[in-house]
Design a protein around this motif. Structure first.
Motif, PDB file in Angstrom:
ATOM      1  N   PHE A 407     -71.288 -14.380  81.272  1.00  0.00           N
ATOM      2  CA  PHE A 407     -70.702 -14.061  82.574  1.00  0.00           C
ATOM      3  C   PHE A 407     -70.645 -12.568  82.869  1.00  0.00           C
ATOM      4  CE2 PHE A 407     -68.978 -18.172  81.183  1.00  0.00           C
ATOM      5  CZ  PHE A 407     -69.542 -18.962  82.174  1.00  0.00           C
ATOM      6  N   ILE A 408     -71.136 -11.756  81.933  1.00  0.00           N
ATOM      7  CA  ILE A 408     -71.389 -10.341  82.182  1.00  0.00           C
ATOM      8  C   ILE A 408     -72.763 -10.033  81.618  1.00  0.00           C
ATOM      9  CG2 ILE A 408     -68.972  -9.605  82.172  1.00  0.00           C
ATOM     10  CD1 ILE A 408     -69.460  -8.659  79.245  1.00  0.00           C
ATOM     11  N   ASP A 409     -73.276  -8.820  81.879  1.00  0.00           N
ATOM     12  CA  ASP A 409     -74.539  -8.428  81.270  1.00  0.00           C
ATOM     13  C   ASP A 409     -74.294  -7.289  80.288  1.00  0.00           C
ATOM     14  OD1 ASP A 409     -74.312  -6.101  82.781  1.00  0.00           O
ATOM     15  OD2 ASP A 409     -76.277  -6.311  83.741  1.00  0.00           O
ATOM     16  N   LEU A 410     -75.357  -6.660  79.830  1.00  0.00           N
ATOM     17  CA  LEU A 410     -75.232  -5.587  78.844  1.00  0.00           C
ATOM     18  C   LEU A 410     -74.452  -4.400  79.385  1.00  0.00           C
ATOM     19  CD1 LEU A 410     -75.951  -4.394  76.098  1.00  0.00           C
ATOM     20  CD2 LEU A 410     -78.230  -3.866  76.969  1.00  0.00           C
ATOM     21  N   ASP A 411     -74.478  -4.204  80.705  1.00  0.00           N
ATOM     22  CA  ASP A 411     -73.710  -3.125  81.338  1.00  0.00           C
ATOM     23  C   ASP A 411     -72.340  -3.573  81.830  1.00  0.00           C
ATOM     24  OD1 ASP A 411     -75.681  -1.200  80.986  1.00  0.00           O
ATOM     25  OD2 ASP A 411     -76.609  -1.572  82.932  1.00  0.00           O
ATOM     26  N   TRP A 412     -71.891  -4.742  81.481  1.00  0.00           N
ATOM     27  CA  TRP A 412     -70.624  -5.311  81.923  1.00  0.00           C
ATOM     28  C   TRP A 412     -70.639  -5.673  83.409  1.00  0.00           C
ATOM     29  CZ3 TRP A 412     -66.158  -5.986  78.688  1.00  0.00           C
ATOM     30  CH2 TRP A 412     -66.351  -5.559  77.363  1.00  0.00           C
ATOM     31  N   VAL A 413     -71.808  -5.860  83.969  1.00  0.00           N
ATOM     32  CA  VAL A 413     -71.940  -6.342  85.341  1.00  0.00           C
ATOM     33  C   VAL A 413     -71.742  -7.848  85.345  1.00  0.00           C
ATOM     34  CG1 VAL A 413     -73.555  -6.649  87.259  1.00  0.00           C
ATOM     35  CG2 VAL A 413     -73.472  -4.465  86.007  1.00  0.00           C
ATOM     36  N   ALA A 414     -71.002  -8.356  86.327  1.00  0.00           N
ATOM     37  CA  ALA A 414     -70.735  -9.791  86.397  1.00  0.00           C
ATOM     38  C   ALA A 414     -72.020 -10.567  86.649  1.00  0.00           C
ATOM     39  CB  ALA A 414     -69.721 -10.077  87.499  1.00  0.00           C
ATOM     40  N   ARG A 415     -72.131 -11.728  86.012  1.00  0.00           N
ATOM     41  CA  ARG A 415     -73.228 -12.666  86.258  1.00  0.00           C
ATOM     42  C   ARG A 415     -72.663 -13.925  86.906  1.00  0.00           C
ATOM     43  NH1 ARG A 415     -78.020 -11.757  83.243  1.00  0.00           N
ATOM     44  NH2 ARG A 415     -77.777 -10.489  81.351  1.00  0.00           N
ATOM     45  N   PRO A 416     -73.461 -14.564  87.797  1.00  0.00           N
ATOM     46  CA  PRO A 416     -74.701 -14.061  88.406  1.00  0.00           C
ATOM     47  C   PRO A 416     -74.388 -13.194  89.614  1.00  0.00           C
ATOM     48  CG  PRO A 416     -74.293 -16.293  89.146  1.00  0.00           C
ATOM     49  CD  PRO A 416     -73.172 -15.970  88.190  1.00  0.00           C
ATOM     50  N   GLN A 417     -75.317 -12.299  89.957  1.00  0.00           N
ATOM     51  CA  GLN A 417     -75.202 -11.498  91.166  1.00  0.00           C
ATOM     52  C   GLN A 417     -75.830 -12.195  92.368  1.00  0.00           C
ATOM     53  OE1 GLN A 417     -73.840  -8.128  91.727  1.00  0.00           O
ATOM     54  NE2 GLN A 417     -72.723  -8.840  89.918  1.00  0.00           N
ATOM     55  N   GLY A 418     -76.777 -13.090  92.108  1.00  0.00           N
ATOM     56  CA  GLY A 418     -77.432 -13.839  93.163  1.00  0.00           C
ATOM     57  C   GLY A 418     -77.108 -15.315  93.033  1.00  0.00           C
ATOM     58  N   PRO A 419     -77.937 -16.165  93.620  1.00  0.00           N
ATOM     59  CA  PRO A 419     -77.672 -17.603  93.544  1.00  0.00           C
ATOM     60  C   PRO A 419     -77.850 -18.181  92.152  1.00  0.00           C
ATOM     61  CG  PRO A 419     -79.767 -17.169  94.641  1.00  0.00           C
ATOM     62  CD  PRO A 419     -79.092 -15.849  94.485  1.00  0.00           C
ATOM     63  N   ARG A 420     -78.619 -17.483  91.291  1.00  0.00           N
ATOM     64  CA  ARG A 420     -78.842 -17.969  89.928  1.00  0.00           C
ATOM     65  C   ARG A 420     -78.758 -16.800  88.965  1.00  0.00           C
ATOM     66  NH1 ARG A 420     -84.301 -21.493  90.077  1.00  0.00           N
ATOM     67  NH2 ARG A 420     -83.831 -21.487  87.840  1.00  0.00           N
ATOM     68  N   TRP A 421     -78.591 -17.133  87.700  1.00  0.00           N
ATOM     69  CA  TRP A 421     -78.614 -16.116  86.651  1.00  0.00           C
ATOM     70  C   TRP A 421     -79.977 -15.428  86.640  1.00  0.00           C
ATOM     71  CZ3 TRP A 421     -74.691 -19.266  86.644  1.00  0.00           C
ATOM     72  CH2 TRP A 421     -73.576 -19.050  85.856  1.00  0.00           C
ATOM     73  N   ASP A 422     -79.987 -14.118  86.436  1.00  0.00           N
ATOM     74  CA  ASP A 422     -81.236 -13.424  86.134  1.00  0.00           C
ATOM     75  C   ASP A 422     -81.583 -13.652  84.671  1.00  0.00           C
ATOM     76  OD1 ASP A 422     -81.154 -12.492  88.716  1.00  0.00           O
ATOM     77  OD2 ASP A 422     -80.470 -10.481  88.168  1.00  0.00           O
ATOM     78  N   ILE A 423     -82.853 -13.462  84.342  1.00  0.00           N
ATOM     79  CA  ILE A 423     -83.323 -13.603  82.962  1.00  0.00           C
ATOM     80  C   ILE A 423     -83.270 -12.240  82.291  1.00  0.00           C
ATOM     81  CG2 ILE A 423     -85.305 -14.223  81.519  1.00  0.00           C
ATOM     82  CD1 ILE A 423     -86.134 -16.219  83.658  1.00  0.00           C
ATOM     83  N   GLY A 424     -82.847 -12.203  81.032  1.00  0.00           N
ATOM     84  CA  GLY A 424     -82.782 -10.976  80.265  1.00  0.00           C
ATOM     85  C   GLY A 424     -81.375 -10.447  80.124  1.00  0.00           C
ATOM     86  N   ALA A 425     -81.283  -9.281  79.482  1.00  0.00           N
ATOM     87  CA  ALA A 425     -79.976  -8.699  79.152  1.00  0.00           C
ATOM     88  C   ALA A 425     -79.297  -8.035  80.331  1.00  0.00           C
ATOM     89  CB  ALA A 425     -80.135  -7.677  78.012  1.00  0.00           C
ATOM     90  N   TYR A 426     -80.051  -7.746  81.399  1.00  0.00           N
ATOM     91  CA  TYR A 426     -79.494  -7.055  82.551  1.00  0.00           C
ATOM     92  C   TYR A 426     -79.561  -7.918  83.794  1.00  0.00           C
ATOM     93  CZ  TYR A 426     -79.909  -2.783  79.738  1.00  0.00           C
ATOM     94  OH  TYR A 426     -79.793  -1.829  78.762  1.00  0.00           O
ATOM     95  N   GLU A 427     -78.497  -7.931  84.549  1.00  0.00           N
ATOM     96  CA  GLU A 427     -78.462  -8.562  85.855  1.00  0.00           C
ATOM     97  C   GLU A 427     -78.876  -7.524  86.909  1.00  0.00           C
ATOM     98  OE1 GLU A 427     -77.376 -12.221  88.021  1.00  0.00           O
ATOM     99  OE2 GLU A 427     -77.748 -11.742  85.907  1.00  0.00           O
ATOM    100  N   PHE A 428     -79.707  -7.929  87.842  1.00  0.00           N
ATOM    101  CA  PHE A 428     -80.171  -7.010  88.881  1.00  0.00           C
ATOM    102  C   PHE A 428     -79.089  -6.824  89.936  1.00  0.00           C
ATOM    103  CE2 PHE A 428     -82.281  -6.161  92.963  1.00  0.00           C
ATOM    104  CZ  PHE A 428     -82.914  -4.964  92.646  1.00  0.00           C
ATOM    105  N   ILE A 429     -78.855  -5.543  90.319  1.00  0.00           N
ATOM    106  CA  ILE A 429     -77.901  -5.220  91.375  1.00  0.00           C
ATOM    107  C   ILE A 429     -78.655  -4.604  92.524  1.00  0.00           C
ATOM    108  CG2 ILE A 429     -75.817  -3.919  91.947  1.00  0.00           C
ATOM    109  CD1 ILE A 429     -75.180  -3.760  89.004  1.00  0.00           C
ATOM    110  N   MET A 430     -78.445  -5.147  93.710  1.00  0.00           N
ATOM    111  CA  MET A 430     -79.111  -4.612  94.895  1.00  0.00           C
ATOM    112  C   MET A 430     -78.611  -3.199  95.179  1.00  0.00           C
ATOM    113  SD  MET A 430     -81.266  -6.813  96.002  1.00  0.00           S
ATOM    114  CE  MET A 430     -81.547  -6.220  97.657  1.00  0.00           C
TER     115      MET A 430
END
Length: 430
Positions: A407-430
């Motif tokens: 529910f967070i990523d490597l940078d402590w960003v909340a998951r998901p940021q979009g409609p689905r989880w991103d793949i990998g250690a980082y969630e993309f932020i617009m």
């Protein structure tokens, strides 16, 4: 807020809450005196005297300078009764203490009993003949915010140690592993560490049925938010798991490692590493590496790994004779792999042959996964000194994952940021 800042803020609030129940004791290895009071104005000189002479809940504050290490054999108490050994910036422990038994700079052990409830934090630990920190037969010991390097063997080592917390350390240039948890120590938490340029594994975990007491299996581990790179020139995976089961591996960034990425197996362990969750890791291998995810058959008549789940990971290798996932046979009880970014190479016979993604899918695996190269995924994966594995705009990994307990990523960003989880250690932020 950065993880380190959060940690220090929590520590300060915790000390205020304890108030008068706890005392600060001071050590100055250059000008202190063990005949003194251990106060700020009259500090002790040696770590060994300090760890032997504080009360539950006390904190030892070590002033800058070079110190010899110590051996901790007296327990603290749970909660507010934990004892703390804390280095101020500029403290270097560069040799074992006179009571140390294993050639490690800080040792926590009492041969006939368990040592519990300590925090060790804030030290540079250099040039240990064996390990920078060495925990044996312990419970509830935290090692954090330490810089451990150039150990003869392992940076941070544990044996028969339950509930060890190893967090926000840097462990590098060691003769074997960055972090090594061994001998049936359950529920280790290994998080937020920088593990690099170790000759063998970044993290090595070994249940080891050959030593008693213990069941030969490490269970309940959490390995998360670590950055692990340039390890394994002497072999051993970036995250190496021998008899490690029912554990979580999430939000780790592994790149440029020279053996395998994550290995789940048994040589010494009492069972093949089983029922593990491998979620939202980014693994980009070096050109001379092995398989990204390695789940081989066990040795010595031990049961093979079963029930492992591999989802939402980026699993890339540039080698054309290796691939994303190796398993020991086409069908494994409970094995699941899907929603990953992969290369078009797999093995279902212990690596004796390679199959493509189409054949792999026909065997029930990775039906929602995709093939992509680093150029289609990351901001700058080829930067020579500081590659950037965040997802770039338009990355093929964005919104391509599935719901998992991350529910967070490597940078402590909340998951998901979009409609689905991103793949990998980082969630993309617009």
């Amino acid at each position: 807020m950065k993880p380190t800042i959060l940690l220090l803020t929590f520590a300060a609030a915790f000390l205020i809450h304890r108030g008068a129940l706890a005392a600060n004791r001071y050590v100055d290895c250059d000008i202190g005196d063990d005949g003194g009071e251990g106060t700020s104005d009259d500090p002790w000189q040696t770590l060994q005297f300090a760890v032997d002479n504080i009360n539950n809940g006390d904190t030892i504050i070590v002033r800058p300078g070079f110190c010899e290490g110590c051996r901790i054999s007296e327990s603290g108490a749970p909660g507010a009764g934990r004892k703390t050994l804390r280095g101020e910036p500029g403290v270097t422990i560069d040799m074992p203490g006179i009571e140390n038994a294993h050639g490690s700079n800080i040792e926590v052990e009492l041969f006939d009993a368990t040592v519990s409830h300590w925090i060790i934090e804030g030290f540079e630990l250099a040039n240990a003949p064996r390990s920078g920190v060495d925990l044996r037969g312990t419970s509830d010991i935290t090692v954090r915010l330490c810089d451990v390097h150039d150990s003869g063997r392992t940076g941070i080592f544990t044996a028969f140690s339950d509930d060890a917390v190893i967090e926000y350390n840097e462990s590098a240039f060691n003769g074997e592993h960055g972090v090594y948890t061994s001998n049936s120590g359950d529920r280790p938490q290994i998080r937020g560490n920088l593990l690099h340029h170790n000759a063998s594994a970044g993290v090595h975990m070994n249940g080891d049925r050959n030593f008693t007491p213990g069941d030969g299996i490490i269970t309940g581990a959490t390995v998360e938010q670590n950055e692990i790179w340039e390890n394994g020139t002497r072999g051993a995976s970036a995250i190496n798991c021998d008899g490690v089961s029912d554990s979580m591996f999430r939000n780790n960034l592994l790149y440029g490692n020279h053996a395998s990425g994550i290995s789940l197996y048994a040589i010494d362990g009492a069972e093949g590493s089983s029922r593990n969750q491998v979620y939202n890791n980014t693994i980009v291998m070096a050109a001379d590496s092995r398989w990204v995810i390695n789940i081989p058959s066990s040795e010595g008549g031990i049961s093979n790994p079963v029930g492992n789940k591999i989802k939402n990971n980026i699993l890339f290798t540039p080698r054309i004779d290796r691939g994303s996932i190796l398993i020991y046979q086409p069908t494994i009880d409970g094995f699941e792999s899907d929603y990953n970014v992969v290369v078009n190479r797999f093995s279902t016979d212990d690596g004796n042959s390679i199959i493509n993604l189409s054949t792999w899918r026909n065997r029930g695996h990775d039906r929602n996964s995709l093939v992509a190269s680093p150029a289609n995924l990351f901001v700058d994966p080829n930067a020579p000194f500081d590659p950037d594995f965040h997802l770039r705009p338009g990355s093929l990994a964005i919104d391509r994952g599935t719901a998992v307990p991350v529910f967070i990523d490597l940078d402590w960003v909340a998951r998901p940021q979009g409609p689905r989880w991103d793949i990998g250690a980082y969630e993309f932020i617009m």
